[in-house]
Design an enzyme around this catalytic site. Structure first.
Site, PDB file in Angstrom:
ATOM      1  N   CYS A 143       0.832  -1.205   0.000  1.00  0.00           N
ATOM      2  CA  CYS A 143       0.000   0.000   0.000  1.00  0.00           C
ATOM      3  C   CYS A 143       0.867   1.256   0.000  1.00  0.00           C
ATOM      4  O   CYS A 143       1.386   1.661   1.040  1.00  0.00           O
ATOM      5  CB  CYS A 143      -0.915  -0.028   1.228  1.00  0.00           C
ATOM      6  N   CYS A 146      -0.441   4.097   2.211  1.00  0.00           N
ATOM      7  CA  CYS A 146      -0.207   3.945   3.653  1.00  0.00           C
ATOM      8  C   CYS A 146       1.268   4.219   3.985  1.00  0.00           C
ATOM      9  O   CYS A 146       1.576   4.863   4.977  1.00  0.00           O
ATOM     10  CB  CYS A 146      -0.535   2.537   4.118  1.00  0.00           C
ATOM     11  N   ASP A 147       2.193   3.694   3.181  1.00  0.00           N
ATOM     12  CA  ASP A 147       3.605   3.690   3.570  1.00  0.00           C
ATOM     13  C   ASP A 147       4.508   4.574   2.721  1.00  0.00           C
ATOM     14  O   ASP A 147       5.686   4.731   3.036  1.00  0.00           O
ATOM     15  CB  ASP A 147       4.143   2.240   3.503  1.00  0.00           C
TER      16      ASP A 147
END
Ligand SMILES: Cc1cc2nc3c(=O)[nH]c(=O)nc-3n(C[C@H](O)[C@H](O)[C@H](O)COP(=O)(O)OP(=O)(O)OC[C@H]3O[C@@H](n4cnc5c(N)ncnc54)[C@H](O)[C@@H]3O)c2cc1C
Length: 314
Positions: A143, A146-147
């Site tokens: 992701c 997200c990261d």
């Protein structure tokens, strides 16, 4: 164990499940909608959704999911979050009879229902190469939204060549100073608009005809062992992070012994979203659809709710 009885159980509160819930409410159906994690589905993982009609300005996946949830709340639909359905048992397929057709145990509650909409979506495929499982969350991610921000001014790699891989590689260039795209073919499967954008992006370098053989690193990812299939040579690439976008596995295990699946385990439906077992319907990414997007999932959800209504009143 507490028991709940309902006419329709919608499993999964991604775009497909939430849209089915809206249409089910408007059709006056008695239903439950459950979600094993936070409601919203996969789309909450993306920073921007540019292709959902009616939202001409960029909207984040999280915002779009919140809009869908807000719409459901307006119609008094409450999603039972953090409630995973663990199995589905077909107990009675005789229609007209008021007894419940499906027994669906969750963690703390047992749901009896006359019909089910499988809106369980799909999960990312893994490469399944040496070193991968120990480095997930320590440099290996699925992701970018997200990261991605963790890799400001670092070098990262994306594995894959489809729309999602390309989209997320472009997104990663907001943070990373360099993004390698490791692709096993020598051309892209992505749509033209994305191809054009990615090929012009100076921070992105393609490693064509290449596959990952191994992830290397003790407590965090340090290098990737790559094989160029055309030249049949292996070499190590130093990166700080890698994002895998190689495909999706349908979350169809709950019904694998009840309904017909295709060769990749996606649920086969007809245009009414009916599966091979009367009473079980499937929508969105979990079914064998030609396009896995928000627009198709919400359309499927609407269609399924309408045909569940007809099924229940037949
Ligand atoms: C990074 C990324 C970017 C994307 N970008 C776009 C985009 O720009 N535009 C676009 O249109 N689409 C995009 N997509 C695709 C889009 O997110 C999906 O097509 C869509 O979310 C599918 O909706 P769905 O309801 O079928 O499934 P999902 O969104 O996958 O929702 C399924 C839900 O079911 C739940 N669930 C699964 N099993 C159970 C169980 N046993 N019990 C209870 N709950 C369960 C899951 O937790 C999940 O929340 C993107 C996807 C990703 C991952």
């Amino acid at each position: 164990m507490q028991e709940v009885k309902t006419d329709l159980l919608i499993i999964g509160a991604g775009p497909g499940g939430l849209s089915a819930a809206l249409y089910a409410r408007r059709a006056g159906l008695d239903f439950e909608i459950v979600e094993k994690k936070m409601a919203g589905g996969q789309i909450i993982n993306t920073a921007s959704v540019e292709n959902y009609p009616g939202f001409k300005d960029d909207i984040s996946g999280y915002e779009l999911a919140q809009n869908l949830l807000g719409h459901c709340k307006r119609f008094d639909i409450e999603v039972r979050e953090y409630f995973a359905v663990n199995s589905i048992e077909s107990v009675n397929t005789r229609k007209k009879d008021k007894s419940y057709h499906f027994k669906c145990p969750g963690d703390e509650k047992l749901i009896w229902t006359n019909s089910v909409i499988m809106a369980t979506g799909a999960s990312p495929d893994r490469l399944n190469v040496e070193g991968e499982s120990g480095l997930i969350g320590k440099g290996i991610s699925f992701c970018a939204t997200c990261d991605g921000a963790l890799y400001r001014d670092r070098e990262v790699a994306v594995v894959g060549g489809g729309d999602t891989a390309i989209d997320e590689a472009i997104f990663l260039t907001k943070f990373a100073k360099k993004v390698y795209i490791i692709h096993r073919r020598n051309e892209l499967r992505a749509v033209e608009i994305l191809k054009d954008r990615v090929l012009k992006n100076k921070k992105i370098e393609f490693l064509w005809n290449s596959v990952v053989e191994k992830f290397i690193g003790k407590n965090k990812l340090e290098e990737i062992l790559i094989r160029n299939k055309k030249e049949n040579k292996t070499y190590k690439l130093k990166v700080d992070g890698v994002f895998e976008y190689i495909g999706w596995k349908p979350n169809s295990e709950l019904v694998k012994d009840l309904v017909e699946l295709d060769e990749k385990n996606f649920i086969i439906t007809n245009f009414k979203m009916e599966t091979s077992l009367p009473g079980i319907f499937a929508v969105g990414d979990v079914r064998n659809t030609p396009l896995r997007q928000v627009i198709t999932a919400v359309a499927d959800g609407a269609i399924a709710a309408i045909y569940v209504d007809r099924f229940l009143s037949a």
